[in-house]
Scaffold this active site. Structure first.
Site, PDB file in Angstrom:
ATOM      1  N   ASN A  50       0.812  -1.046  -0.058  1.00  0.00           N
ATOM      2  CA  ASN A  50       0.129   0.074   0.050  1.00  0.00           C
ATOM      3  C   ASN A  50       0.825   1.383   0.063  1.00  0.00           C
ATOM      4  OD1 ASN A  50      -2.124  -1.435  -0.099  1.00  0.00           O
ATOM      5  ND2 ASN A  50      -2.918  -1.453   2.136  1.00  0.00           N
ATOM      6  N   ARG A  67      -9.190  -2.545  -7.279  1.00  0.00           N
ATOM      7  CA  ARG A  67      -9.525  -1.261  -7.008  1.00  0.00           C
ATOM      8  C   ARG A  67      -8.634   0.083  -6.872  1.00  0.00           C
ATOM      9  NH1 ARG A  67     -14.249  -0.578  -4.881  1.00  0.00           N
ATOM     10  NH2 ARG A  67     -13.478   1.551  -4.131  1.00  0.00           N
ATOM     11  N   PRO A  84     -17.219   3.240  -2.159  1.00  0.00           N
ATOM     12  CA  PRO A  84     -17.327   4.351  -3.314  1.00  0.00           C
ATOM     13  C   PRO A  84     -16.218   5.166  -3.293  1.00  0.00           C
ATOM     14  CG  PRO A  84     -18.652   4.816  -1.202  1.00  0.00           C
ATOM     15  CD  PRO A  84     -18.085   3.542  -0.980  1.00  0.00           C
ATOM     16  N   ASP A 125      -6.871  -3.779   8.305  1.00  0.00           N
ATOM     17  CA  ASP A 125      -6.198  -4.791   7.663  1.00  0.00           C
ATOM     18  C   ASP A 125      -5.635  -5.642   8.565  1.00  0.00           C
ATOM     19  OD1 ASP A 125      -6.838  -3.375   5.496  1.00  0.00           O
ATOM     20  OD2 ASP A 125      -4.851  -2.616   4.926  1.00  0.00           O
TER      21      ASP A 125
HETATM   22  N1  EPU Z   1     -15.039   5.672   1.681  1.00  0.00           N
HETATM   23  C1  EPU Z   1     -16.050   6.309   0.970  1.00  0.00           C
HETATM   24  N2  EPU Z   1     -16.001   7.193  -0.286  1.00  0.00           N
HETATM   25  C2  EPU Z   1     -14.674   7.497  -0.678  1.00  0.00           C
HETATM   26  C3  EPU Z   1     -13.743   6.640  -0.279  1.00  0.00           C
HETATM   27  C4  EPU Z   1     -13.790   5.986   0.927  1.00  0.00           C
HETATM   28  O1  EPU Z   1     -17.415   6.297   1.568  1.00  0.00           O
HETATM   29  O2  EPU Z   1     -14.790   8.117  -1.528  1.00  0.00           O
HETATM   30  C5  EPU Z   1     -15.208   4.957   2.612  1.00  0.00           C
HETATM   31  C6  EPU Z   1     -14.815   3.362   2.384  1.00  0.00           C
HETATM   32  O3  EPU Z   1     -16.235   2.718   1.773  1.00  0.00           O
HETATM   33  C7  EPU Z   1     -14.510   2.898   3.689  1.00  0.00           C
HETATM   34  C8  EPU Z   1     -13.966   4.160   4.318  1.00  0.00           C
HETATM   35  O4  EPU Z   1     -14.400   5.397   3.477  1.00  0.00           O
HETATM   36  O5  EPU Z   1     -15.665   2.643   4.321  1.00  0.00           O
HETATM   37  C9  EPU Z   1     -12.273   4.068   4.284  1.00  0.00           C
HETATM   38  O6  EPU Z   1     -11.992   3.635   3.237  1.00  0.00           O
HETATM   39  P1  EPU Z   1     -10.596   4.260   2.366  1.00  0.00           P
HETATM   40  O7  EPU Z   1     -10.756   4.969   1.201  1.00  0.00           O
HETATM   41  O8  EPU Z   1      -9.449   4.726   3.353  1.00  0.00           O
HETATM   42  O9  EPU Z   1      -9.860   2.763   1.965  1.00  0.00           O
HETATM   43  P2  EPU Z   1      -9.089   2.852   0.541  1.00  0.00           P
HETATM   44  O10 EPU Z   1      -8.446   3.903   0.291  1.00  0.00           O
HETATM   45  O11 EPU Z   1      -9.892   2.249  -0.586  1.00  0.00           O
HETATM   46  C10 EPU Z   1      -6.813   1.516   1.756  1.00  0.00           C
HETATM   47  C11 EPU Z   1      -6.111   0.519   1.637  1.00  0.00           C
HETATM   48  C12 EPU Z   1      -6.835  -0.815   2.202  1.00  0.00           C
HETATM   49  C13 EPU Z   1      -7.087  -0.426   3.575  1.00  0.00           C
HETATM   50  C14 EPU Z   1      -7.956   0.944   3.819  1.00  0.00           C
HETATM   51  C15 EPU Z   1      -8.096   1.393   5.115  1.00  0.00           C
HETATM   52  C16 EPU Z   1      -4.760   0.957  -0.207  1.00  0.00           C
HETATM   53  C17 EPU Z   1      -4.310   0.504  -1.804  1.00  0.00           C
HETATM   54  N3  EPU Z   1      -5.678   0.031  -0.006  1.00  0.00           N
HETATM   55  O12 EPU Z   1      -7.961   1.246   1.107  1.00  0.00           O
HETATM   56  O13 EPU Z   1      -5.936  -1.869   1.863  1.00  0.00           O
HETATM   57  O14 EPU Z   1      -7.916  -1.553   4.196  1.00  0.00           O
HETATM   58  O15 EPU Z   1      -7.153   1.848   3.052  1.00  0.00           O
HETATM   59  O16 EPU Z   1      -6.921   1.325   5.799  1.00  0.00           O
HETATM   60  O17 EPU Z   1      -3.861   1.432   0.265  1.00  0.00           O
HETATM   61  C18 EPU Z   1      -5.859  -4.124   2.117  1.00  0.00           C
HETATM   62  O18 EPU Z   1      -4.555  -3.841   1.791  1.00  0.00           O
HETATM   63  O19 EPU Z   1      -6.118  -5.374   2.332  1.00  0.00           O
HETATM   64  C19 EPU Z   1      -6.720  -2.984   1.889  1.00  0.00           C
HETATM   65  C20 EPU Z   1      -7.955  -3.346   1.911  1.00  0.00           C
END
Ligand code: EPU
Length: 419
Positions: A23, A93, A123, A306
């Protein structure tokens, strides 16, 4: 499909090295689009998600090569196809991470809208609304996000909710915007700081990364750089739990313990002896009794989502009741039904898993549903009596480099079965 066969019951011992963080690496590769010069990346983990990100920027026209020291050299000066196709986005994603740099550098991006996934609806509305505030014109059509601008202009942006990749997209976009952007309610994960360090080494002007207010002073252009991907705190945490649940004594090298505060703190609460030593962490669980710990996941510096599935396995092996509350993703309990098939006693009540410790669990054929869920099944397999076969391990290969080799080096009996 390949499977992992685990013969449980071995106490783990020995030392392994931590790999580069998935990440941290994904946003850095996406940010390479911001520069027209050569970028050299060291310590990239050998993972399916990294291959997918290379395939994505390669499909746009990036030049990617490997030098004699196994460092990757990227050059994105000749991007001709500013589109992230659905075929790639649906497999990962995190492809959304190219949006910020494409719109900033080329004024255009067309990216398949990521759908939901096994752990939640996920989203990207926070990303899109924030980019609109920088002047991007965004439309959603035929399952694609199309973003256009003549030039992004710095703005004050308060995120509606904390998002890791959303914060990263905005840092990238603001780096080449005209003027200053002030980003608030941002994610504070160490990987945000890593991205800012990478961009600053290319000439960006970013301050405050790692706090909840980031200031980005846009610059005209970004140069090339050489950058080493920091170690993966989630990989390290997963192996520490493997040591704990098997009453082992293990050391993880090449890791920054400072990034693992909540994980180490809870392992200590669970009864483990944990010693951090500059660039390594040792965990000793021999002659210690495992105590379950109540966990609530939260954005950094809280307990990482995670690590939720893995810590759940640890709680199953302690005596008494504990609760694990998931606050980040609405559907991150897919592993629980599979764990219960191995003899754990876990009940789900809304967003909380209520766990009652059991004396032992038994091996079974189980199916991985997502990356961290697969890790929890492997951990359970290490403890279980008899043989466990974990199916659909392509999930694990997305985020754990050579897991069977690293666990074997610690004394586990684990084998990859071919198709
Ligand atoms: N969310 C929204 N709208 C958005 C963005 C996020 O509603 O526009 C919500 C999500 O649905 C979730 C929360 O906000 O409920 C947090 O999501 P976030 O955007 O922080 O997650 P992400 O950026 O998609 C990254 C990691 C994930 C990790 C999460 C939380 C990367 C590539 N992925 O995801 O990693 O779980 O942050 O720390 O950095 C993994 O490595 O297994 C993994 C899933």
């Amino acid at each position: 499909m390949e499977k992992l066969l685990i013969k449980g019951g071995k106490s783990l011992s020995g030392e392994i090295d931590c790999s580069g963080a998935k990440n941290a690496a994904l946003p850095v590769i996406a940010a390479s689009i911001l520069s027209s010069d050569d970028i050299t990346l060291k310590n990239l983990p050998y993972l399916q998600d990294i291959t997918t990100m290379f395939e994505l920027i390669g499909s746009m026209g990036a030049d990617i090569s490997l030098d004699e020291r196994m460092n990757f050299k990227l050059n994105t000066s000749n991007l001709s196809n500013l589109e992230a196709r659905y075929e790639l986005v649906k497999t990962m994603r995190a492809s959304i991470l190219v949006l910020g740099s494409m719109i900033a550098k080329y004024g255009y991006a067309k990216i398949a809208l990521p759908g939901g996934c096994a752990i939640g609806s996920r989203p990207v509305d926070y990303h899109l609304k924030a980019l609109e505030k920088l002047g991007a014109n965004i439309s959603l059509k035929n399952g694609y996000i199309e973003a256009k601008t003549d030039k992004l202009v710095g703005a004050n942006i308060e995120f509606e909710g904390v998002t890791v990749t959303g914060t990263e997209n905005l840092i990238m976009a603001a780096s080449l915007a005209k003027g200053v952007s002030i980003l608030t309610n941002v994610a504070k994960e160490p990987e945000i700081l890593d991205l800012a360090n990478f961009l600053n080494s290319m000439g960006a002007k970013i301050s405050g990364a790692g706090t909840d207010k980031i200031i980005v002073e846009g610059v005209e252009e970004l140069s090339g750089t050489t950058y080493e991907i920091p170690a993966d705190r989630i990989e390290a945490g997963t192996y520490l739990i493997a040591g704990a649940v098997t009453n082992g004594n293990i050391t993880i090298n090449k890791i920054d313990p400072e990034r693992m505060g909540a994980i180490i703190e809870n392992l200590k609460k669970a009864g483990a002896e944990v010693i951090s030593n500059g660039k390594s962490i040792s965990l000793n669980m021999t002659n210690h009794i495992l105590k379950p710990v109540n966990i609530i996941t939260a954005p950094f510096p809280g307990f990482p989502t995670d690590m939720q599935a893995q810590f759940t396995v640890l709680n199953c092996m302690g005596q008494g009741e504990s609760r694990v509350k998931e606050t980040i993703f609405e559907n991150r309990f897919m592993h629980i039904q599979e764990l219960n098939r191995m003899g754990t006693n876990i009940r789900i009540d809304g967003t909380t898993a209520i766990i009652n410790g059991v004396d032992s669990i038994s091996g079974a054929q189980v199916m991985a549903t997502d990356l961290r869920a697969s890790a929890s099944l492997i951990l359970a397999g290490l403890v279980a009596k008899g043989e466990t076969i974990v199916d659909r391990i392509y999930h694990i290969d997305r985020g754990y480099e050579r897991i069977e080799e690293k666990l074997s080096n610690l004394g586990a009996e684990i084998l990859r079965l071919p198709n």
